[in-house]
Scaffold this motif. Structure first.
Motif, mmCIF file in Angstrom:
data_model
loop_
_atom_site.group_PDB
_atom_site.id
_atom_site.type_symbol
_atom_site.label_atom_id
_atom_site.label_comp_id
_atom_site.label_asym_id
_atom_site.label_seq_id
_atom_site.Cartn_x
_atom_site.Cartn_y
_atom_site.Cartn_z
ATOM 1 N N ARG A 338 0.825 -1.206 0.000
ATOM 2 C CA ARG A 338 0.000 0.000 0.000
ATOM 3 C C ARG A 338 0.862 1.260 0.000
ATOM 4 O O ARG A 338 0.589 2.205 -0.750
ATOM 5 C CB ARG A 338 -0.932 -0.017 1.211
ATOM 6 N N VAL A 339 1.883 1.258 0.822
ATOM 7 C CA VAL A 339 2.794 2.405 0.855
ATOM 8 C C VAL A 339 3.521 2.545 -0.484
ATOM 9 O O VAL A 339 3.699 3.660 -0.997
ATOM 10 C CB VAL A 339 3.805 2.250 2.014
ATOM 11 N N GLY A 340 3.922 1.408 -1.069
ATOM 12 C CA GLY A 340 4.567 1.455 -2.377
ATOM 13 C C GLY A 340 3.663 2.057 -3.443
ATOM 14 O O GLY A 340 4.116 2.828 -4.296
ATOM 15 N N TYR A 341 2.379 1.717 -3.379
ATOM 16 C CA TYR A 341 1.411 2.279 -4.322
ATOM 17 C C TYR A 341 1.308 3.794 -4.157
ATOM 18 O O TYR A 341 1.313 4.547 -5.139
ATOM 19 C CB TYR A 341 0.049 1.636 -4.094
ATOM 20 N N VAL A 342 1.228 4.249 -2.900
ATOM 21 C CA VAL A 342 1.134 5.683 -2.634
ATOM 22 C C VAL A 342 2.389 6.400 -3.125
ATOM 23 O O VAL A 342 2.305 7.477 -3.727
ATOM 24 C CB VAL A 342 0.917 5.943 -1.134
ATOM 25 N N LYS A 343 3.547 5.806 -2.907
ATOM 26 C CA LYS A 343 4.801 6.415 -3.358
ATOM 27 C C LYS A 343 4.812 6.581 -4.874
ATOM 28 O O LYS A 343 5.223 7.633 -5.389
ATOM 29 C CB LYS A 343 5.981 5.554 -2.915
ATOM 30 N N GLU A 344 4.367 5.558 -5.585
ATOM 31 C CA GLU A 344 4.328 5.644 -7.047
ATOM 32 C C GLU A 344 3.389 6.752 -7.507
ATOM 33 O O GLU A 344 3.705 7.504 -8.436
ATOM 34 C CB GLU A 344 3.882 4.298 -7.631
ATOM 35 N N GLN A 345 2.232 6.846 -6.841
ATOM 36 C CA GLN A 345 1.271 7.875 -7.223
ATOM 37 C C GLN A 345 1.803 9.271 -6.909
ATOM 38 O O GLN A 345 1.620 10.211 -7.693
ATOM 39 C CB GLN A 345 -0.065 7.652 -6.492
ATOM 40 N N LEU A 346 2.467 9.416 -5.771
ATOM 41 C CA LEU A 346 3.031 10.721 -5.399
ATOM 42 C C LEU A 346 4.088 11.156 -6.399
ATOM 43 O O LEU A 346 4.127 12.329 -6.801
ATOM 44 C CB LEU A 346 3.633 10.649 -3.992
ATOM 45 N N ASN A 357 -3.808 14.935 -3.117
ATOM 46 C CA ASN A 357 -4.594 14.755 -1.902
ATOM 47 C C ASN A 357 -4.107 13.465 -1.243
ATOM 48 O O ASN A 357 -4.464 12.366 -1.666
ATOM 49 C CB ASN A 357 -6.092 14.670 -2.213
ATOM 50 N N ILE A 358 -3.270 13.610 -0.241
ATOM 51 C CA ILE A 358 -2.615 12.450 0.366
ATOM 52 C C ILE A 358 -3.629 11.487 0.973
ATOM 53 O O ILE A 358 -3.511 10.271 0.842
ATOM 54 C CB ILE A 358 -1.604 12.908 1.433
ATOM 55 N N LEU A 359 -4.656 12.033 1.626
ATOM 56 C CA LEU A 359 -5.634 11.171 2.286
ATOM 57 C C LEU A 359 -6.400 10.333 1.272
ATOM 58 O O LEU A 359 -6.663 9.137 1.506
ATOM 59 C CB LEU A 359 -6.607 12.014 3.124
ATOM 60 N N ALA A 362 -4.260 7.516 0.299
ATOM 61 C CA ALA A 362 -4.176 6.519 1.373
ATOM 62 C C ALA A 362 -5.363 5.562 1.315
ATOM 63 O O ALA A 362 -5.193 4.335 1.379
ATOM 64 C CB ALA A 362 -4.113 7.214 2.729
ATOM 65 N N TYR A 363 -6.568 6.119 1.189
ATOM 66 C CA TYR A 363 -7.766 5.272 1.112
ATOM 67 C C TYR A 363 -7.773 4.457 -0.178
ATOM 68 O O TYR A 363 -8.189 3.291 -0.209
ATOM 69 C CB TYR A 363 -9.023 6.122 1.206
ATOM 70 N N GLU A 364 -7.306 5.073 -1.250
ATOM 71 C CA GLU A 364 -7.272 4.394 -2.551
ATOM 72 C C GLU A 364 -6.322 3.199 -2.517
ATOM 73 O O GLU A 364 -6.552 2.165 -3.170
ATOM 74 C CB GLU A 364 -6.810 5.390 -3.617
ATOM 75 N N SER A 365 -5.250 3.284 -1.732
ATOM 76 C CA SER A 365 -4.264 2.207 -1.664
ATOM 77 C C SER A 365 -4.730 1.040 -0.795
ATOM 78 O O SER A 365 -4.158 -0.059 -0.879
ATOM 79 C CB SER A 365 -2.942 2.738 -1.107
ATOM 80 N N GLY A 366 -5.728 1.276 0.065
ATOM 81 C CA GLY A 366 -6.230 0.190 0.901
ATOM 82 C C GLY A 366 -6.213 0.482 2.392
ATOM 83 O O GLY A 366 -6.761 -0.297 3.181
ATOM 84 N N PHE A 367 -5.580 1.588 2.809
ATOM 85 C CA PHE A 367 -5.622 1.953 4.220
ATOM 86 C C PHE A 367 -7.029 2.423 4.575
ATOM 87 O O PHE A 367 -7.706 3.072 3.763
ATOM 88 C CB PHE A 367 -4.619 3.074 4.520
ATOM 89 N N SER A 382 10.759 6.059 6.350
ATOM 90 C CA SER A 382 11.509 6.958 7.250
ATOM 91 C C SER A 382 11.127 8.418 7.046
ATOM 92 O O SER A 382 11.784 9.308 7.592
ATOM 93 C CB SER A 382 13.038 6.801 7.051
ATOM 94 N N TYR A 383 10.079 8.677 6.278
ATOM 95 C CA TYR A 383 9.602 10.037 6.041
ATOM 96 C C TYR A 383 8.112 10.135 6.371
ATOM 97 O O TYR A 383 7.385 9.142 6.269
ATOM 98 C CB TYR A 383 9.772 10.450 4.570
ATOM 99 N N THR A 384 7.668 11.335 6.709
ATOM 100 C CA THR A 384 6.236 11.592 6.720
ATOM 101 C C THR A 384 5.798 11.773 5.267
ATOM 102 O O THR A 384 6.634 12.070 4.398
ATOM 103 C CB THR A 384 5.897 12.861 7.518
ATOM 104 N N PRO A 385 4.514 11.613 4.951
ATOM 105 C CA PRO A 385 4.071 11.808 3.563
ATOM 106 C C PRO A 385 4.463 13.179 3.008
ATOM 107 O O PRO A 385 4.887 13.295 1.860
ATOM 108 C CB PRO A 385 2.553 11.643 3.662
ATOM 109 N N ARG A 386 4.317 14.213 3.827
ATOM 110 C CA ARG A 386 4.652 15.559 3.361
ATOM 111 C C ARG A 386 6.151 15.693 3.096
ATOM 112 O O ARG A 386 6.567 16.290 2.088
ATOM 113 C CB ARG A 386 4.202 16.584 4.405
ATOM 114 N N ASP A 387 6.979 15.134 3.976
ATOM 115 C CA ASP A 387 8.433 15.184 3.767
ATOM 116 C C ASP A 387 8.824 14.415 2.512
ATOM 117 O O ASP A 387 9.754 14.802 1.793
ATOM 118 C CB ASP A 387 9.158 14.612 4.976
ATOM 119 N N TYR A 388 8.112 13.313 2.252
ATOM 120 C CA TYR A 388 8.430 12.518 1.061
ATOM 121 C C TYR A 388 8.112 13.311 -0.217
ATOM 122 O O TYR A 388 8.863 13.246 -1.194
ATOM 123 C CB TYR A 388 7.641 11.209 1.079
#
Length: 398
Positions: A338-346, A357-359, A362-367, A382-388
């Protein structure tokens, strides 16, 4: 010697494929992929030379320029491991010897191909300059990398062990090469032996990288209550996840009471492995393929039983593979996807300069909660979403 080189090419290719397919790699691991690819390319060139080139001068003297990039890649990997926010491109100048070596190598090859009367003289000077430049750099920087890893990384860190071992192997290659230079004038056969040993060490380096990422050498040993839970059956792994969430929100004295209850009531025993390493590896590949193609992790209600039905894999076999082969609980395995999916989208949205829209991601990835997403994202990257997002922006500028 050609058999050693062929084995090295296969191992380097295998290491690269496994690293690319792995969902457990960090940003720094891209540098490991580059390293094994370079080793594979280096050995492929040598295999071609020893197979098709008959000129003994070329066989004995034509050094491959790719050796100039091994230590820089390991150095950048060390820095990236010490500081995840480090941007590798900022140290571009460490590859200057590699670029100069490449120019010298291809220039020498061109001169040799046209059978110039000065071809052997050019070959001699290329070999001499490249060799006496490469060896001091390798020895000095290998020692520097070992020093950095020992003093900057946690004492029991697996990355620290990997870096020190790889740097030591490259240091050994440098020392053996020095011995080869010293003794080769009087012992001609040492050329064949030394090169065989050096190529063997390159094979060992690729195997060490494979074992680091896939844990096929030794099974982890539980050292405390939480480790026992992670090494037991899937129910205890899921319990550990839940207990961890609860512990974060409770006062310290309450947490201590809970831990005492865990110690007295749970006490799981390490279950003997039923599957072999190769069977677990095949199951892992099947799970990764299912996740990549079907994206089951985007179902926020996904459970171990549901995944077993979807993939037609026995749920106990899935649990054993995750617990013993990759040492990850089921929900950590899913949330890393799920995190990998969010990273790719970001990254994709940042490259297109689109609104983020980070939230929603997050929901789209499965959280299914913001707090769970933020916690896992920070633990895995090792990062917050905003820092990433800021890190991606900085890399795009560079």
């Amino acid at each position: 010697m050609k058999y050693i080189i062929a084995i090295g090419i296969f191992q380097a290719l295998l290491a690269a494929v496994l690293l690319l397919r792995s969902r457990y790699r960090k940003n720094a691991d891209d540098l490991l992929i580059s390293l094994v690819v370079c080793i594979g390319l280096h050995l492929s060139i040598k295999f071609f030379i020893f197979t098709f080139v008959q000129d003994q001068q070329v066989l004995n003297m034509l050094n491959t320029f790719i050796g100039f990039c091994y230590i820089p890649l390991l150095y950048l990997y060390t820095l990236k491991t010490i500081r995840p926010e480090f941007v590798s491109a900022s140290k571009w100048y460490v590859f200057i010897p590699f670029v100069i070596g490449a120019i010298g190598y291809f220039s020498t090859v061109c001169v040799l191909s046209v059978t110039s009367p000065n071809a052997y003289l050019v070959l001699y000077w290329y070999n001499t300059i490249s060799l006496y430049t490469l060896l001091p750099l390798d020895i000095i920087f290998s020692l520097g990398i070992i020093y950095l890893a020992i003093h900057k990384l946690p004492r029991n860190s697996q990355e620290k062990k990997l870096i020190v071992q790889l740097a030591s192997l490259f240091l050994s290659i440098g020392i053996l090469s020095v011995l080869f230079i010293i003794f080769s004038p009087s012992i001609f056969s040492l050329s064949y032996v030394s090169r065989s040993v050096i190529y063997t060490l390159l094979v060992v380096i690729t195997i060490r990288i494979i074992t680091y990422k896939h844990g096929v050498i030794a099974e982890p040993v539980a050292t405390n209550l939480n480790d026992e839970i992670l090494l037991s059956t899937s129910s205890y792994n899921e319990a550990a996840e839940i207990i961890s969430d609860v512990n974060r929100s409770l006062p310290h004295n309450v947490v201590e009471n809970i831990l005492m209850i865990e110690k007295e009531t749970l006490k799981p025993q390490r279950r003997k492995e039923i599957l072999s390493q190769s069977e677990m590896f095949k199951i892992l590949l099947k799970l990764e393929k299912a996740m990549d193609e079907e994206k089951y992790y985007r179902n926020s209600e996904l459970t171990l039983d549901e995944l077993a039905k979807l993939t037609s894999i026995n749920k106990y076999h899935i649990s054993e593979t995750l617990n013993h082969f990759v040492n990850k609980p089921f929900y950590t395995f899913i949330n890393e996807y799920r995190v990998g999916y969010v990273k790719e989208q970001l990254k994709s949205l940042s490259e297109k300069s689109s609104n983020i829209n980070i939230l929603d991601l997050a929901y789209e990835s499965g959280f299914n909660s913001k707090s769970s997403f933020n916690r896992y994202f920070k633990e895995i990257t090792s990062y917050t979403p905003r820092d990433y997002i800021n890190l991606i922006a900085a890399e795009l500028v560079v």
